[in-house]
Design an enzyme around this catalytic site. Sequence first.
Site, PDB file in Angstrom:
ATOM      1  N   HIS A   1      42.961  34.783  53.623  1.00 48.93           N
ATOM      2  CA  HIS A   1      42.359  33.572  54.185  1.00 48.93           C
ATOM      3  C   HIS A   1      40.860  33.554  53.888  1.00 48.93           C
ATOM      4  O   HIS A   1      40.021  33.666  54.770  1.00 48.93           O
ATOM      5  CB  HIS A   1      42.613  33.509  55.688  1.00 48.93           C
ATOM      6  CG  HIS A   1      42.382  32.161  56.280  1.00 48.93           C
ATOM      7  ND1 HIS A   1      43.169  31.642  57.274  1.00 48.93           N
ATOM      8  CD2 HIS A   1      41.456  31.213  56.019  1.00 48.93           C
ATOM      9  CE1 HIS A   1      42.732  30.443  57.613  1.00 48.93           C
ATOM     10  NE2 HIS A   1      41.683  30.165  56.861  1.00 48.93           N
TER      11      HIS A   1
ATOM     12  N   HIS B   1      34.002  22.534  61.058  1.00 48.06           N
ATOM     13  CA  HIS B   1      34.806  21.345  60.779  1.00 48.06           C
ATOM     14  C   HIS B   1      33.995  20.061  60.806  1.00 48.06           C
ATOM     15  O   HIS B   1      34.536  18.976  60.989  1.00 48.06           O
ATOM     16  CB  HIS B   1      36.018  21.296  61.718  1.00 48.06           C
ATOM     17  CG  HIS B   1      37.009  22.363  61.407  1.00 48.06           C
ATOM     18  ND1 HIS B   1      37.878  22.285  60.337  1.00 48.06           N
ATOM     19  CD2 HIS B   1      37.227  23.576  61.971  1.00 48.06           C
ATOM     20  CE1 HIS B   1      38.602  23.384  60.281  1.00 48.06           C
ATOM     21  NE2 HIS B   1      38.220  24.186  61.256  1.00 48.06           N
TER      22      HIS B   1
END
Length: 566
Positions: free
Chosen positions: A134, A320
């Site tokens: 990841h 984000h």
Amino acid sequence: MKISKEKYASMYGPTTGDRFRLADTTLIAKIEKDYTIYGEESKFGGGKTVRDGMAQSPTAVDVADLIITNAIIIDYTGIYKADIGIKDGKILAIGKSGNPNLCDGITEGLEIGANTEILSAEGKIITAGGIDTHIHFISPGQINEALSSGVTTMIGGGTGPNTGTNATTCTPGEWNISKMIQSVDDLPLNFGFMGKGNSSSYEALKVQIEAGAMGLKLHEDWGSTPNAIDTCLSVADDFDVQVAIHTDTLNESGFVEATVGAFKNRTIHTFHSEGAGGGHAPDIMKVAGLSNVLPSSTNPTLPYTKNTIEEHLDMLMVCHHLSPKIPEDVSFAESRIRGKTIAAEDVLHDLGAISITSSDSQAMGRVGEVIIRTWQVAHSMKQQRGTLEGDDEKSDNNRIKRYIAKYTINPAIACGIDEYVGSVEVGKMADLVLWNRAFFGVKPEIIIKGGFIALAMMGDSNASIPTPEPNMYRLMFGSLGRASGATSVIFTSKVASSNLKDKLGISKNVLPVKNTRNIGKANMKLNDFIGDIEIDSETYDVKINGEPIESNYVEKVPMARRYFMF
């Protein structure tokens, strides 16, 4: 002749039945078997046995390039002591080394000759290099951080500090994939890049697989709709690549049941399966109990501590691209940070329900802390839950093997690269990490990449010996020149692997991923729990097979401040 256990251990390291602590944790490892032969141990140095005509054969020519002597191997396959032979960058043999002209019981492939180098590992631990699945490839500075923690394979996506990469692990499109593969050509790690999987167009995804992507990543910020999921998995099935997914936190296109329905029982690798890093709120963790899901965690929530909740809200806003001035953005962030599910995540790891640990580098996770945080969870769970089934009060071998599998063999299986890396087994790449027992999981001593030392804890280069301060991580010869390319690889799809090296003009070898579509939770070594996981939508209480999970945050963790004063 007999000598005391204490003297034997000081000379050759611990042997069968001996126990030792991992760093400053409460985890105790016990050596299950010793493949060396008492009185015939291979040991290098003045007055020692590895000399011509003694443990070194005077006639052998075709021998191992490197033999690691008397190593304690900690692997999912066992905790044992042996010599390790390496040839042409791969593990040639594991067992007893020496001169078969003088000693019976020498393992085939472990004959020592004039063409053999020796790495003495008496009393030290060898593990497989870690695999982080990841990675947000935001900054090249991550590479040395990962390598110095014991990670030798980095898998993920990105194109540098673009806004898309800051949030999602995708390298979109042929041109970007090509440039990223070329950019890491002289770096001493294995790499694999994931294309953007969010598309309803089969052709758009196919192009990325043919360009060299090793898999596809679905991310909610690009729209993880049921149709995009279905299309992406269809492409993956046709090309035998893995799909990783970050699901729909806001439940805009459906709840977790809709996403699971779109899987259609096909294999998929779920990222940060607890949900603080993203995914259907509040119950994405249900997927960790499914037979077709390969679940992973990212390290910022591992282990659950008194500071975890407070830290995460700010991290999430940045990663984000959210604004604290927009109420909906704040609500989005708060919906993901749930103390009870974060607490349950540790327990799911201890049960083997979550199979993989990873970083989420620079996008809520820390690239250099996959290994350290995995062992902190193991320690925390022993403190809270006691001895794992199959262990006893004097040793924790089953728990240790379960947790090391989370960042070695299981990510390798999930990504289709376990034929090449992920464990200390004959035939695999010699991506190995040497640890002092007191620093295990925290600061490795030597990182061997493809059979050659790439990084090491090294003293002053102007000193008369290697050890004087300052001791720090320094790049070794395996990281320099053409050696880094010759000892590491790019993982790609089968369809791209045959001509990619020549097409892009790279020095790294190219290896195809395999067997990603016919696997499931049952293939996750020592982490194959399948069951019913329930999350109460109001209280966030978690139950497994109807039984409530109980876990608390910890106020102190091992492998922390005492190791990082300097």
